[in-house]
Design an enzyme around this catalytic site. Structure first.
Site, PDB file in Angstrom:
ATOM      1  N   HIS A 125       0.807  -1.223   0.000  1.00  0.00           N
ATOM      2  CA  HIS A 125       0.000   0.000   0.000  1.00  0.00           C
ATOM      3  C   HIS A 125       0.838   1.269   0.000  1.00  0.00           C
ATOM      4  CE1 HIS A 125      -4.482   0.935   1.026  1.00  0.00           C
ATOM      5  NE2 HIS A 125      -4.048   1.619  -0.015  1.00  0.00           N
TER       6      HIS A 125
ATOM      7  N   ASP B 156      -9.770  -0.548   3.821  1.00  0.00           N
ATOM      8  CA  ASP B 156      -8.556  -1.076   4.432  1.00  0.00           C
ATOM      9  C   ASP B 156      -8.831  -1.419   5.895  1.00  0.00           C
ATOM     10  OD1 ASP B 156      -5.872  -1.522   5.250  1.00  0.00           O
ATOM     11  OD2 ASP B 156      -5.125   0.118   4.016  1.00  0.00           O
TER      12      ASP B 156
ATOM     13  N   HIS C  80      -6.553  -0.948   7.987  1.00  0.00           N
ATOM     14  CA  HIS C  80      -5.706   0.030   8.669  1.00  0.00           C
ATOM     15  C   HIS C  80      -5.933   1.403   8.046  1.00  0.00           C
ATOM     16  CE1 HIS C  80      -3.748  -3.954   8.609  1.00  0.00           C
ATOM     17  NE2 HIS C  80      -3.414  -3.686   9.858  1.00  0.00           N
TER      18      HIS C  80
ATOM     19  N   ASP D  60      -3.448   3.706   7.743  1.00  0.00           N
ATOM     20  CA  ASP D  60      -2.224   4.092   7.030  1.00  0.00           C
ATOM     21  C   ASP D  60      -1.973   5.592   7.120  1.00  0.00           C
ATOM     22  OD1 ASP D  60      -1.935   1.443   6.397  1.00  0.00           O
ATOM     23  OD2 ASP D  60      -2.735   1.633   4.372  1.00  0.00           O
TER      24      ASP D  60
ATOM     25  N   HIS E 152       4.286   1.073   4.365  1.00  0.00           N
ATOM     26  CA  HIS E 152       2.924   0.909   3.869  1.00  0.00           C
ATOM     27  C   HIS E 152       1.898   1.433   4.879  1.00  0.00           C
ATOM     28  CE1 HIS E 152       2.242  -3.450   5.627  1.00  0.00           C
ATOM     29  NE2 HIS E 152       2.834  -2.651   6.487  1.00  0.00           N
TER      30      HIS E 152
ATOM     31  N   ASP F  44      -7.446  -2.331  -0.412  1.00  0.00           N
ATOM     32  CA  ASP F  44      -6.445  -3.202   0.196  1.00  0.00           C
ATOM     33  C   ASP F  44      -7.072  -4.582   0.413  1.00  0.00           C
ATOM     34  OD1 ASP F  44      -4.808  -4.521   2.267  1.00  0.00           O
ATOM     35  OD2 ASP F  44      -3.891  -2.564   2.592  1.00  0.00           O
TER      36      ASP F  44
ATOM     37  N   ASP G 226      -6.658  -6.535   2.739  1.00  0.00           N
ATOM     38  CA  ASP G 226      -7.069  -6.792   4.121  1.00  0.00           C
ATOM     39  C   ASP G 226      -8.331  -6.034   4.540  1.00  0.00           C
ATOM     40  OD1 ASP G 226      -6.279  -4.206   4.976  1.00  0.00           O
ATOM     41  OD2 ASP G 226      -4.351  -4.892   5.715  1.00  0.00           O
TER      42      ASP G 226
ATOM     43  N   GLU H 224      -1.655  -4.838  -1.788  1.00  0.00           N
ATOM     44  CA  GLU H 224      -1.315  -5.776  -0.712  1.00  0.00           C
ATOM     45  C   GLU H 224      -1.607  -7.235  -1.048  1.00  0.00           C
ATOM     46  OE1 GLU H 224       0.426  -5.232   1.964  1.00  0.00           O
ATOM     47  OE2 GLU H 224       0.428  -3.045   2.123  1.00  0.00           O
TER      48      GLU H 224
END
Length: 317
Positions: free
Chosen positions: A106, A133, A135, A137, A150, A237, A239, A282
């Site tokens: 990412h 995502d 996260h 980030d 990332h 992403d 995830d 990712e």
């Protein structure tokens, strides 16, 4: 708007970014070719779109940069990739094509989002970002404890301080953080939380999605993009998805978006007609189960570009 979006055929440009230096493990550099192998171009062409594959980018060579935080890893590579992707996105964003950036980790979004924002500004329009995502980030180079870059691209693209060495100059057209919506998040560090609150980014974590429904949360964001005549960049992403359905990621966090929640987001984005650029990031094929995650990401992209439930083939994942 849905009917209009359904008939719009896009000139799609695929750009590979085999970046893995931003994460703590190997494998993401195989992501772009995994998307190609999983049939991304064929899926989009079958929907009537024109697809051009520009192959894989290479990072610029950057030898004279040092991070302000000694824990930061691979900073020269990060700067090189960001500069290369920033130039490519700035160029593609000024035309009439729809770029899809194939990652890669990412950290690539530092270049893609910033470049798309510059191009949007040249068109006199604001860039909005939908960040799908686990996260946020939103770490700066100073706040990151892991040193994995990332975890920093959205903070960079939003113009938080300390990143000038990445491009060799400050961003001239940062994304306004209040035009960012982060959905599906379920892991935010304390420093990121403070930054997100201070800068006004929108955050819908999985609990909020559970309680209110992902469609209900996405709708007002899309209406705001439309009201402000914005362009919309989507950064997806792996995830964001629950690891049970998408295992090929090095940062698995349980409790992610379900198959139907993810497709609903993509279908709503298609119907809105607002999306102008996309990151797919990712994907680590080394961790996949017989291409399961790559094929799911391709199917989600198909939904974004108009594939309907009636058109979707039956697959065994």
């Amino acid at each position: 708007m849905g009917a209009e979006a359904e008939t719009l055929k896009q000139n799609i440009v695929l750009v590979g970014a085999p970046v893995e230096e931003g994460t703590g493990r190997r494998g993401c550099l195989m992501g772009p070719d995994a998307y190609r192998t999983a049939g991304l171009a064929n899926t989009l062409e079958a929907l009537g779109h024109h697809v051009r594959d520009d192959g894989n980018l290479q990072p610029e060579t950057v030898d004279d940069v040092r991070p302000p935080n000694g824990t930061v890893k691979n900073f020269g590579a990060y700067a090189g990739w960001t500069r290369s992707l920033f130039k490519k996105a700035s160029d593609l964003g000024t035309g009439d094509s729809f770029p899809i950036y194939l990652g890669g980790d990412h950290s690539l979004a530092a270049g893609t989002v910033a470049g798309q924002a510059k191009a949007a500004a040249e068109k006199g329009r604001p860039l909005f970002v939908l960040w799908l995502d686990a996260h946020s980030d939103f770490h700066t180079l100073e706040s990151t404890d892991s040193g994995n870059l990332h975890g920093t691209p959205l903070a960079f693209a939003c113009g938080l301080p300390g990143f000038d060495a990445v491009l060799g100059a400050p961003l001239t057209h940062p994304v306004s953080a209040d035009r960012v919506e982060i959905m599906g998040v379920r892991s935010i560090d304390e420093a990121e939380r403070d930054f997100l609150v201070r800068h006004g980014a929108g955050v819908s974590d999985m609990r909020r999605i559970d309680e209110e429904g992902i469609g209900k949360l996405l709708h007002p964001f899309l209406e705001r993009v439309r009201a402000e005549n914005g362009l919309l960049h989507v950064s997806l992403d792996v995830d964001f998805l629950d690891p049970d359905i998408a295992p090929a990621v090095g940062t698995t966090v349980p409790g992610g978006a379900t198959f139907r929640e993810a497709h609903l987001v993509m279908e709503m984005l298609h119907d809105s007609g607002l999306v102008t650029s996309l990151d797919l990031v990712e994907l680590n094929p080394f961790l996949d189960d017989r291409g399961k995650t790559a094929r799911l990401m391709v199917d989600l992209t198909g939904s974004l570009f108009g594939r309907r439930v009636f058109d979707r083939p039956t697959r065994s994942y």
